[in-house]
Scaffold this active site. Structure first.
Site, PDB file in Angstrom:
ATOM      1  N   HIS A  66     -35.128  -2.121 -15.168  1.00  0.00           N
ATOM      2  CA  HIS A  66     -36.065  -1.158 -15.754  1.00  0.00           C
ATOM      3  C   HIS A  66     -37.452  -1.475 -15.219  1.00  0.00           C
ATOM      4  O   HIS A  66     -37.789  -2.633 -14.949  1.00  0.00           O
ATOM      5  CB  HIS A  66     -36.036  -1.275 -17.281  1.00  0.00           C
ATOM      6  CG  HIS A  66     -36.955  -0.337 -17.985  1.00  0.00           C
ATOM      7  ND1 HIS A  66     -38.185  -0.718 -18.459  1.00  0.00           N
ATOM      8  CD2 HIS A  66     -36.827   0.979 -18.278  1.00  0.00           C
ATOM      9  CE1 HIS A  66     -38.778   0.324 -19.033  1.00  0.00           C
ATOM     10  NE2 HIS A  66     -37.978   1.356 -18.931  1.00  0.00           N
ATOM     11  N   SER A  95     -39.008   3.893 -22.206  1.00  0.00           N
ATOM     12  CA  SER A  95     -37.746   3.211 -22.485  1.00  0.00           C
ATOM     13  C   SER A  95     -36.688   3.567 -21.456  1.00  0.00           C
ATOM     14  O   SER A  95     -36.668   4.672 -20.911  1.00  0.00           O
ATOM     15  CB  SER A  95     -37.247   3.612 -23.883  1.00  0.00           C
ATOM     16  OG  SER A  95     -35.935   3.147 -24.093  1.00  0.00           O
ATOM     17  N   LYS A  96     -35.785   2.629 -21.207  1.00  0.00           N
ATOM     18  CA  LYS A  96     -34.697   2.914 -20.281  1.00  0.00           C
ATOM     19  C   LYS A  96     -33.591   3.732 -20.946  1.00  0.00           C
ATOM     20  O   LYS A  96     -32.691   4.210 -20.268  1.00  0.00           O
ATOM     21  CB  LYS A  96     -34.107   1.612 -19.731  1.00  0.00           C
ATOM     22  CG  LYS A  96     -33.506   0.674 -20.763  1.00  0.00           C
ATOM     23  CD  LYS A  96     -33.046  -0.607 -20.094  1.00  0.00           C
ATOM     24  CE  LYS A  96     -32.550  -1.639 -21.101  1.00  0.00           C
ATOM     25  NZ  LYS A  96     -32.166  -2.901 -20.454  1.00  0.00           N
ATOM     26  N   ARG A  97     -33.691   3.911 -22.246  1.00  0.00           N
ATOM     27  CA  ARG A  97     -32.662   4.677 -22.951  1.00  0.00           C
ATOM     28  C   ARG A  97     -33.073   6.120 -23.209  1.00  0.00           C
ATOM     29  O   ARG A  97     -32.276   6.915 -23.689  1.00  0.00           O
ATOM     30  CB  ARG A  97     -32.316   3.991 -24.277  1.00  0.00           C
ATOM     31  CG  ARG A  97     -31.681   2.618 -24.079  1.00  0.00           C
ATOM     32  CD  ARG A  97     -31.313   1.969 -25.402  1.00  0.00           C
ATOM     33  NE  ARG A  97     -30.672   0.688 -25.201  1.00  0.00           N
ATOM     34  CZ  ARG A  97     -31.309  -0.451 -25.042  1.00  0.00           C
ATOM     35  NH1 ARG A  97     -32.630  -0.465 -25.067  1.00  0.00           N
ATOM     36  NH2 ARG A  97     -30.648  -1.573 -24.860  1.00  0.00           N
ATOM     37  N   ARG A 101     -35.987   3.410 -13.819  1.00  0.00           N
ATOM     38  CA  ARG A 101     -35.269   2.294 -13.211  1.00  0.00           C
ATOM     39  C   ARG A 101     -35.748   2.102 -11.775  1.00  0.00           C
ATOM     40  O   ARG A 101     -36.041   3.072 -11.076  1.00  0.00           O
ATOM     41  CB  ARG A 101     -33.754   2.544 -13.242  1.00  0.00           C
ATOM     42  CG  ARG A 101     -33.197   2.639 -14.664  1.00  0.00           C
ATOM     43  CD  ARG A 101     -31.748   3.076 -14.683  1.00  0.00           C
ATOM     44  NE  ARG A 101     -31.254   3.190 -16.053  1.00  0.00           N
ATOM     45  CZ  ARG A 101     -31.434   4.240 -16.823  1.00  0.00           C
ATOM     46  NH1 ARG A 101     -32.100   5.297 -16.361  1.00  0.00           N
ATOM     47  NH2 ARG A 101     -30.965   4.275 -18.049  1.00  0.00           N
TER      48      ARG A 101
END
Length: 491
Positions: free
Chosen positions: A18, A250-252, A266
């Site tokens: 990330h 956030s990576k989510r 990413r």
């Protein structure tokens, strides 16, 4: 603390890096290089349920691409290894059992069902049920071979203070903390135990980690005290916010710019989109740290020279994607010609174009100022490397012109291009400007028509230089193809 600087980056192999983790790695690396210390790469793979095969290679490849070399770690080795936590489980078990033997931790036999019921009933943390088990009850569990975890005994009263090198003292009431699990029932440690044990035995001097780990700092302080070990100096880096400033990048979740453009999160996404490693490093250094002198463009060597923790701002910083685009363009313009030609050629080839290296070198001065990301070359120059382009009728016919006007202008342009002796950018410009006047057209109309006919784009590199690089025969063929598009169009 008066030890040689040893910092670590400890990612979990759960997928590509990330961009927030990249910034953490970068700041650790810069601090190590500034102080003449060591930068250690350690892989935290103790959460086997989240392990993604191939992730370690993604991590190491990504760091190398950015130029962040590590002094110890996977593929490099070192005297404090192994540097993959799943290969160190015996050490974690040893020290977890030591805490139990010292009365500073205990075996917890609570089932997952009981813990689920606690959560559903509104209990925060753990209710200390197994902390006070009688000797007889513990013996019964042992006799039954019941599964257990090892929990740390947090102090039940008083306060814990951790000094943060960026934020100052952080103090919490111990009554708000819980007896966290140190060793899971599968024999793997949790983050808390593994990090403390590894940081101690790897002689880590400074921990530079993300802001979201602040709540664990008091627990780790207590763990170090329980072991009788010196805690490394610690600093929590500011969070990276979405470009609009609302929430963490956030990576989510997908972040967006103000104009609705999605933001890569990413490292591999940035790489695939055509960002340069030098630009990403420069850009990330600017988020949360200040070079000073109001400068935004600076080399890695310059950054290393003045990188210190006092310049880190604890407040979260926005992720201005448009600034990264601009910065990437700066590095594109400064890149050596042979290197840039190679990179742009790779992008074109990957998109299916037949790349003529000599032609790419010839057109580079036209497109270099217009390329921000490497992928821009497809839009800016892809039409040079195809046999034909396919403009739309709406783009071809210019404002205040109809099909008949367009057909006539194209024919006159064809005749001029076919017959001119001076097929240079200067010669074509003079001749075509004169022709535009003779046709009673604005140059914006006539040149816009030719641009679309030759490139199938409304925005392209300078028209006359484009024609020279395309060559006379290609220009004539594309003008004819545009004429054919108009054949069945009502006048």
């Amino acid at each position: 603390m008066d030890h040689p600087v040893r910092v670590r980056f400890a990612p979990s192999p759960t997928g590509p890096l990330h961009i927030g983790g990249v910034r953490t790695a970068l700041f650790n690396w810069l601090y190590a290089r500034h102080t003449g210390g060591k930068f250690i790469l350690r892989i935290e793979d103790t959460d086997q349920a989240r392990y993604v095969p191939g992730s370690i290679e993604l991590i190491t490849d990504g760091l190398r691409w950015l130029g962040l070399d590590w002094d110890e770690g996977p593929e490099v080795g070192g005297e404090y290894g192994p540097y993959i936590q799943s290969e160190r489980t015996a050490l974690y078990r040893q020290w977890a059992d030591w805490l139990v033997d010292q009365g500073k931790a205990y075996r917890c036999y609570c089932t997952s069902e009981r813990l689920d019921n606690l959560r559903k009933s509104g209990v925060q943390g753990y209710d200390l049920h197994c902390r006070t088990l009688s000797t007889e009850d513990r013996a019964a569990h042992e006799a039954n071979g019941d599964s257990y975890v090892i929990r740390f005994k947090m102090p039940l009263d008083g306060q814990t203070t951790v000094h943060d090198l960026i934020r100052g003292d952080i103090t919490v009431e111990n009554s708000t903390l819980t007896d966290l699990v140190l060793l899971k029932s599968d024999g793997f440690p949790t983050y808390h135990l593994a990090n403390v044990v590894d940081d101690h035995f790897m002689e880590i001097s400074h921990i530079l980690r993300a802001e979201e780990w602040i709540p664990t700092a008091p627990v780790h302080r207590q763990l170090y005290d329980a072991f009788g070990w010196e805690m490394p100096a610690i600093a929590h880096l500011p969070v990276i916010l979405n470009p609009n400033g609302r929430g963490k990048l956030s990576k989510r979740t997908v972040g967006f710019t103000e104009d609705g453009r999605s933001v890569p999160v990413r490292l591999n996404e940035f790489r695939e989109a055509g960002y340069l490693p030098e630009a990403i490093v420069n850009f990330l250094t600017n988020i949360g740290w200040s070079f000073g002198e109001d400068r935004e463009v600076f080399s890695v060597a310059e950054t290393i020279e003045r990188f210190d923790l006092s310049r880190i701002n604890p407040a979260g910083g926005k992720f201005p994607l448009e600034k990264l685009d601009w910065l990437n363009g700066v590095y594109v313009r400064e890149m050596a010609t042979d290197k840039l030609v190679a990179l742009l050629g790779e992008r074109l080839a990957a998109a299916g174009y037949r790349v003529d290296q000599a032609k790419l070198v010839e057109l580079l001065p036209l497109i270099r100022p217009r390329v921000q990301r490497l992928d821009d070359v497809i839009e800016k120059a892809g039409f040079f490397f195809v046999d034909a382009v396919h403009p739309t009728l709406n783009d071809l016919i210019q404002k205040q012109m109809d099909a008949a006007d367009t057909q006539r202008a194209l024919q006159e342009a064809y005749d001029l291009v076919a017959g001119t002796d001076d097929f240079s950018a200067e010669g074509l410009e003079v001749a075509l400007r004169t022709l535009s006047d003779e046709l009673g057209l604005k140059t914006s109309q006539f040149f816009g028509l030719l641009r679309v006919a030759l490139t199938a784009q409304q925005v392209a590199p300078p028209l006359f230089e484009t024609m020279v690089i395309l060559g006379r025969e290609a220009c004539l063929a594309r003008i004819q193809a545009a004429q054919a598009l108009l054949v069945d169009t009502p006048v």
